[in-house]
Motif scaffolding. Structure first.
Motif, short mmCIF file in Angstrom:
data_model
loop_
_atom_site.label_atom_id
_atom_site.label_comp_id
_atom_site.label_asym_id
_atom_site.label_seq_id
_atom_site.Cartn_x
_atom_site.Cartn_y
_atom_site.Cartn_z
N ALA A 182 -5.10 7.88 -1.42
CA ALA A 182 -5.86 6.88 -2.10
C ALA A 182 -5.05 6.02 -2.95
O ALA A 182 -5.77 5.41 -3.75
N GLY A 183 -3.67 6.31 -3.23
CA GLY A 183 -3.07 5.68 -4.22
C GLY A 183 -2.66 4.18 -3.97
O GLY A 183 -2.96 3.78 -2.75
N GLU A 184 -1.95 3.50 -4.84
CA GLU A 184 -1.59 2.35 -4.50
C GLU A 184 -0.49 2.09 -3.65
O GLU A 184 -0.67 1.30 -2.25
N GLN A 185 0.41 3.10 -3.48
CA GLN A 185 1.40 3.12 -2.21
C GLN A 185 0.91 4.22 -1.50
O GLN A 185 0.72 5.29 -1.50
N PRO A 186 0.97 3.52 0.04
CA PRO A 186 0.49 4.94 0.93
C PRO A 186 1.39 5.89 1.00
O PRO A 186 2.70 5.57 1.08
N GLN A 187 0.87 7.06 1.03
CA GLN A 187 1.65 8.28 1.25
C GLN A 187 0.88 9.27 2.06
O GLN A 187 -0.10 9.76 1.74
N ARG A 222 -9.13 6.45 5.22
CA ARG A 222 -7.90 7.18 4.78
C ARG A 222 -7.49 8.25 5.54
O ARG A 222 -6.24 8.70 5.70
N PHE A 223 -8.47 8.86 6.17
CA PHE A 223 -8.08 9.87 7.41
C PHE A 223 -7.73 9.40 8.79
O PHE A 223 -7.59 10.46 9.67
N THR A 224 -7.94 8.38 9.15
CA THR A 224 -7.95 7.77 10.33
C THR A 224 -6.79 6.95 10.71
O THR A 224 -5.98 6.17 9.92
N PHE A 225 -6.03 7.07 11.85
CA PHE A 225 -5.06 6.38 12.44
C PHE A 225 -5.41 5.82 13.72
O PHE A 225 -6.06 6.50 14.51
N ALA A 242 -6.77 2.54 6.89
CA ALA A 242 -6.95 2.11 5.46
C ALA A 242 -5.73 1.30 5.06
O ALA A 242 -5.76 0.66 4.08
N ARG A 243 -4.54 1.24 5.70
CA ARG A 243 -3.53 0.62 5.49
C ARG A 243 -2.75 -0.17 6.47
O ARG A 243 -1.78 0.28 7.03
#
Length: 196
Positions: free
Chosen positions: A118-123, A143-146, A161-162
């Motif tokens: 959930a941060g600024e940089q995807p991790q 954020r849990f989905t690909f 999400a990214r």
């Protein structure tokens, strides 16, 4: 248009989406009971629990995923070490566009889910939320989905999400699974993905 009204483009995923989304009775029951009327009396009826589909995942260098402490790593697992391989548990995300093949991925029989954080940089993170719970929840759970795409025999997993960030392994063994927006020699983003 409703997300469920789209067909799945990836033929390998048709059974998964059909099992979870296309059945007339879309109720997920986890060891619970529903009632039905039999002869004028309500009788509890046991429904089978839907379970995540399980897959083997290997990068194009044949490295498999394994868990070391709280980190998900990739290496070539052979012989006695082969039992350490983490299978990937998969359910669809029913709230996102089905044509894009939105998948919720987990390890440890689906008890821990992969997230882009959930941060600024995807991790890439492992969270103690079962994939089935995420499937059942209302909302997108992006954020849990690909999004899974495929090209011949390999697959890519883009963080919903990214956009532009992909699940990747390092070209070196025993390195953490991570996310990258720069696919290349050092970051392997193509995977073999086979149902177990």
């Amino acid at each position: 248009m409703e997300p469920n009204s789209h067909s799945v483009v990836d033929p390998d995923m048709e059974e998964l989406f059909s099992t979870f989304l296309d059945e007339e009775d879309q109720t997920l029951v986890q060891g619970g009971e529903e009632s039905c009327v039999v002869g004028g009396h309500e009788k509890p009826e046991r429904r089978p629990e839907k379970r995540p589909f399980r897959y083997r995942i290997r990068d194009t260098s044949h490295k498999a995923f394994y868990l070391q402490g709280s980190s998900l790593l990739a290496t070539n697992l052979q012989g006695e070490n082969a039992s350490q391989e983490e299978k990937i548990s998969v359910v669809p995300n029913r709230s996102l566009e089905r044509k894009r093949c939105p998948l919720i991925l987990g390890i440890k029989e689906g008890s821990r889910s992969l997230s882009c954080g959930a941060g600024e940089q995807p991790q890439l993170q492992l969270e103690d939320t079962p994939v089935i719970e995420l499937f059942q929840q209302d909302g997108e759970n992006t954020r849990f989905t690909f999004y899974k795409s495929f090209n011949g025999s390999t697959h890519r997993f883009e963080a919903a999400a990214r956009p532009g960030w992909f699940l990747c392994t390092s070209d070196q063994a025993d390195q953490p699974i991570s996310l990258t927006d720069q696919p290349g020699q050092a970051a392997i983003v193509d995977f073999h993905f086979q149902r177990n």
